[in-house]
Design a protein around this motif. Sequence first.
Motif, PDB file in Angstrom:
ATOM      1  N   ILE A  60      78.726 -55.813-115.927  1.00 40.50           N
ATOM      2  CA  ILE A  60      77.968 -55.827-114.728  1.00 40.50           C
ATOM      3  C   ILE A  60      76.524 -56.200-114.772  1.00 40.50           C
ATOM      4  O   ILE A  60      76.045 -57.196-114.153  1.00 40.50           O
ATOM      5  CB  ILE A  60      78.495 -54.858-113.768  1.00 40.50           C
ATOM      6  N   GLN A  95      91.410 -48.212-106.077  1.00 46.90           N
ATOM      7  CA  GLN A  95      91.508 -48.310-107.456  1.00 46.90           C
ATOM      8  C   GLN A  95      91.787 -49.530-108.111  1.00 46.90           C
ATOM      9  O   GLN A  95      91.113 -50.133-108.774  1.00 46.90           O
ATOM     10  CB  GLN A  95      92.482 -47.167-108.276  1.00 46.90           C
ATOM     11  N   GLY A 142      87.732 -55.468-109.841  1.00 45.86           N
ATOM     12  CA  GLY A 142      86.381 -55.993-109.744  1.00 45.86           C
ATOM     13  C   GLY A 142      85.452 -55.564-111.041  1.00 45.86           C
ATOM     14  O   GLY A 142      84.574 -56.260-111.360  1.00 45.86           O
ATOM     15  N   PHE A 143      85.586 -54.375-111.474  1.00 45.39           N
ATOM     16  CA  PHE A 143      84.827 -53.897-112.496  1.00 45.39           C
ATOM     17  C   PHE A 143      85.221 -53.435-113.848  1.00 45.39           C
ATOM     18  O   PHE A 143      84.581 -53.880-114.837  1.00 45.39           O
ATOM     19  CB  PHE A 143      83.757 -52.574-111.820  1.00 45.39           C
ATOM     20  N   ALA A 144      86.462 -52.693-113.801  1.00 42.39           N
ATOM     21  CA  ALA A 144      86.737 -51.849-114.921  1.00 42.39           C
ATOM     22  C   ALA A 144      87.609 -52.665-115.720  1.00 42.39           C
ATOM     23  O   ALA A 144      87.659 -52.545-116.963  1.00 42.39           O
ATOM     24  CB  ALA A 144      87.349 -50.351-114.318  1.00 42.39           C
ATOM     25  N   SER A 145      88.363 -53.621-115.399  1.00 44.59           N
ATOM     26  CA  SER A 145      89.791 -53.966-116.282  1.00 44.59           C
ATOM     27  C   SER A 145      88.965 -55.091-117.153  1.00 44.59           C
ATOM     28  O   SER A 145      88.252 -55.636-117.079  1.00 44.59           O
ATOM     29  CB  SER A 145      90.666 -54.656-115.287  1.00 44.59           C
ATOM     30  N   LEU A 146      89.801 -55.297-118.356  1.00 45.71           N
ATOM     31  CA  LEU A 146      89.541 -56.431-119.174  1.00 45.71           C
ATOM     32  C   LEU A 146      89.771 -57.776-118.539  1.00 45.71           C
ATOM     33  O   LEU A 146      89.639 -58.775-118.982  1.00 45.71           O
ATOM     34  CB  LEU A 146      90.344 -56.177-120.642  1.00 45.71           C
ATOM     35  N   LEU A 147      90.799 -57.584-117.448  1.00 44.20           N
ATOM     36  CA  LEU A 147      91.053 -58.888-116.737  1.00 44.20           C
ATOM     37  C   LEU A 147      90.478 -58.932-115.518  1.00 44.20           C
ATOM     38  O   LEU A 147      91.002 -58.841-114.437  1.00 44.20           O
ATOM     39  CB  LEU A 147      92.608 -58.911-116.233  1.00 44.20           C
ATOM     40  N   ARG A 148      89.086 -58.744-115.695  1.00 44.41           N
ATOM     41  CA  ARG A 148      88.275 -58.796-114.402  1.00 44.41           C
ATOM     42  C   ARG A 148      88.242 -59.984-113.617  1.00 44.41           C
ATOM     43  O   ARG A 148      88.132 -60.926-114.117  1.00 44.41           O
ATOM     44  CB  ARG A 148      86.749 -58.443-114.882  1.00 44.41           C
ATOM     45  N   SER A 183      93.942 -51.635-117.820  1.00 44.22           N
ATOM     46  CA  SER A 183      93.778 -51.468-119.345  1.00 44.22           C
ATOM     47  C   SER A 183      92.945 -50.475-119.579  1.00 44.22           C
ATOM     48  O   SER A 183      92.200 -50.550-120.771  1.00 44.22           O
ATOM     49  CB  SER A 183      93.084 -52.992-119.582  1.00 44.22           C
ATOM     50  N   GLU A 216      82.409 -51.090-119.133  1.00 43.01           N
ATOM     51  CA  GLU A 216      82.581 -51.285-117.820  1.00 43.01           C
ATOM     52  C   GLU A 216      81.323 -51.713-116.945  1.00 43.01           C
ATOM     53  O   GLU A 216      81.130 -52.186-115.977  1.00 43.01           O
ATOM     54  CB  GLU A 216      83.235 -49.986-117.001  1.00 43.01           C
ATOM     55  N   TYR A 241      88.608 -51.697-107.531  1.00 40.76           N
ATOM     56  CA  TYR A 241      87.830 -51.018-108.515  1.00 40.76           C
ATOM     57  C   TYR A 241      87.901 -51.422-109.858  1.00 40.76           C
ATOM     58  O   TYR A 241      87.269 -52.249-110.585  1.00 40.76           O
ATOM     59  CB  TYR A 241      87.655 -49.640-108.540  1.00 40.76           C
ATOM     60  N   GLU A 242      89.403 -51.613-110.265  1.00 43.98           N
ATOM     61  CA  GLU A 242      89.682 -51.946-111.552  1.00 43.98           C
ATOM     62  C   GLU A 242      89.581 -53.461-111.667  1.00 43.98           C
ATOM     63  O   GLU A 242      88.890 -53.970-112.712  1.00 43.98           O
ATOM     64  CB  GLU A 242      91.030 -51.735-111.705  1.00 43.98           C
TER      65      GLU A 242
END
Lengths: 325, 419
Positions: free
Chosen positions: B68, A280, A286-292, B237, B64, A283-284
């Motif tokens: 990408i 996770q 790399g893709f999902a976080s606002l701090l990607r 977040s 999300e 994943y976060e």
Amino acid sequence: MKLATAPLAAAARLLDPALRALQRTTGERGMIAFFLLPNMAIFGIFVLFPMLTNFAYSVTGGNALFLADRSFVGAQHYARLVDCQNHLDPMTCRDDKFWTAVWNTARFVLLQVTLMTAAAMITALILNRSLPGRSFWRAVFFFPVLLSPVVVGLIWRWILQRQGLLNWAMDSLGFDTVNWLTERTSAFAAAVGVSVWAHMGFYALILLAGLQAIPKDLYEAAEMDGTRPTRVFLRITLPLLLPNLLVVIVLALIRAVQIFDEVYVLTGGGPGTSTLFLTQYIYEIGFASLLRNPGLAAAASILMGAVLVLLTLAQLGLARRAERK
Amino acid sequence: MKLRLTTLAALLLATPAAAGDVRLMWYSDGVEGAVIEDLVQRFMAENPGINVILDNVAYQVIQEQLPIQLQAGQGPDIARVTNLKEQADHWLDLTPYLADPDSWRTSFADTLDWMRPDGSDAITGFMTQLTLTGGFANATLFEQAGVPLPGDSATWDDWVEASAQVAEALDLPAAFAIDRSGHRISGPNVSYGANYVAEDGKPAPVDEGVRTFVGKLVEWTEEGRMLRDVWVSAAGSTYRAAAEDFINAQIPFYYSGSWQVANLSTKIGDAFDWVATGSPCGTVACSGLQGGAALVAIKYTRNPEEVAKVMEWLASEPVVKEFSERTLFLPAHQGVIAKGGLQFVSDDPHVQPALEKFVASSQLVAPAAQLLPPWKWANAYYGALVTRTSQVMAGELSLDDAFTRMDQDIADAVAQAAQ
């Protein structure tokens, strides 16, 4: 039968001259390479190339997705991940969430694999006895394996959430309700428990197959000698089940390190980061976080991959040793 | 040559629209999904040569997956987004394709800069709605508990105290909840004196305003006054709304924003009376945070002319007016605002006063909050705020450590963007 093989034979006759010519030109080794090429190409495109690309991401920085738009930063991401005053205390680390995820994963693997192996063993031993409705019970224990991990996560979330089924039952019986998924200890326990419930049936099946392969005459001889059941288990069942048990442990270990989907749906990694596991985290970031940060995620995935390689090598070593015995 | 083949991109690429097709990615908070579907059908009837494919997706997909796709040079032709400035490099400049770009500039003058790269004068889209964060109170619960609703100048402490009395009297799980979002707590932070933007335009270190409100929020969570589930039940977040708890009358006070009006109206119906409260006051202001969703054209489209036609039709004054009236959203079109007379389509008596309250509250937005919607680093700040604050609530970090980590996270985001 002849009718069915006739087209194949005709095709072989057609190809034969071409293949012979190829063998003359390239030799036997060339022929081997020729036949392996399609497989190697698939492996190269779908496994090797993504691995190399991932490595390239791990040594480049920035938010861009195309490698050409990313700047080379060397081992900066790796250095950030391993930068710690005390690796046992994630809060002293430069990237505290990575180390929190590492230790959460380690704790999860230890607990989940131990509990699941024990539960699978007990289940297999029970299902190996002549019970009424044995096939039904086998199906019952195997059923969760057939469910999608997301469905597993959702079912248990509906059971464990504040206004879930369990709290409704507890409230109806006059007990105080518990916020299972927002307390750190109970949320972690729920993650372990749900994962054991979801996967145990598969491993119980492997052990059951092992149990059924043990010759019955060994048990009959032990019974004639008046051997106690504990001793029968320790001296006959366990040693003969060891190869299956090793497979179960190593497979469970690898799967536990990769834990993600059902826990992500169940707890979202919370409370705080109590059930944030390595996959996770990757994943976060790399893709999902606002701090990607794709580079950091790639570096973390390579470190995780190294751990999985070690576990796989251990599995191979143990399997070979078991074969020699 | 750009290396376009990555596993990541291959997994997430959107199918680009074929010639004549315009793919529109849309998310909904309330009823706007049905409204846009209706509008799109009407557009296609009027413009038979253009086929608009409407993809109704979850907000999480916009947050999300779309970034990408955009990074991979793919994505839909038009998208409804909330992350406007940070992704502005991916938006198409519609200026050469529009029949009347000057009229567009006049109609959306105040908000065009929110969705274009710094220093550019491109026309990239238009705001489908203007939003303002603010509170909602369950008037029925307050009445049942015999607690008067706090007035316009009530502080956060007043609202939490009054809501706690209601929760205690009626045995509710908590007094209030705020959506799990850095955006949502930024208005309150500003009300306590926070300023995120440094003189050079980069993020300023976490200041006393943030420390004060975040400290209160953590304290209220520890005391059980704030609904623990919303903020504590996720890591990172991840966005979590608390609307369902308000709709189910589990909390007497809910802090979210104007976009919830249609959602609350639809789902609550006549189950209880609710009112919009505006933003409670801090020590220096009673500020919410403006924002909204924009419809933007994506520069990777193969059909920019068709895209411009769709956009121009949807941004026209009568369509914006109709869209706002049917969705209960506040419009950004200057012409619609100037003419007034919006007849919001709702039989619900709670709707009109709620929207009027939000319009009135928009006059109270503090200058420090007005800087944030078009600010490039807003999301970095919001991400750090929500991630670290929820760790404190879960008992993993002290407040001081959390503030240190917030500064570090934001600095990392700035450094990474510079690479």
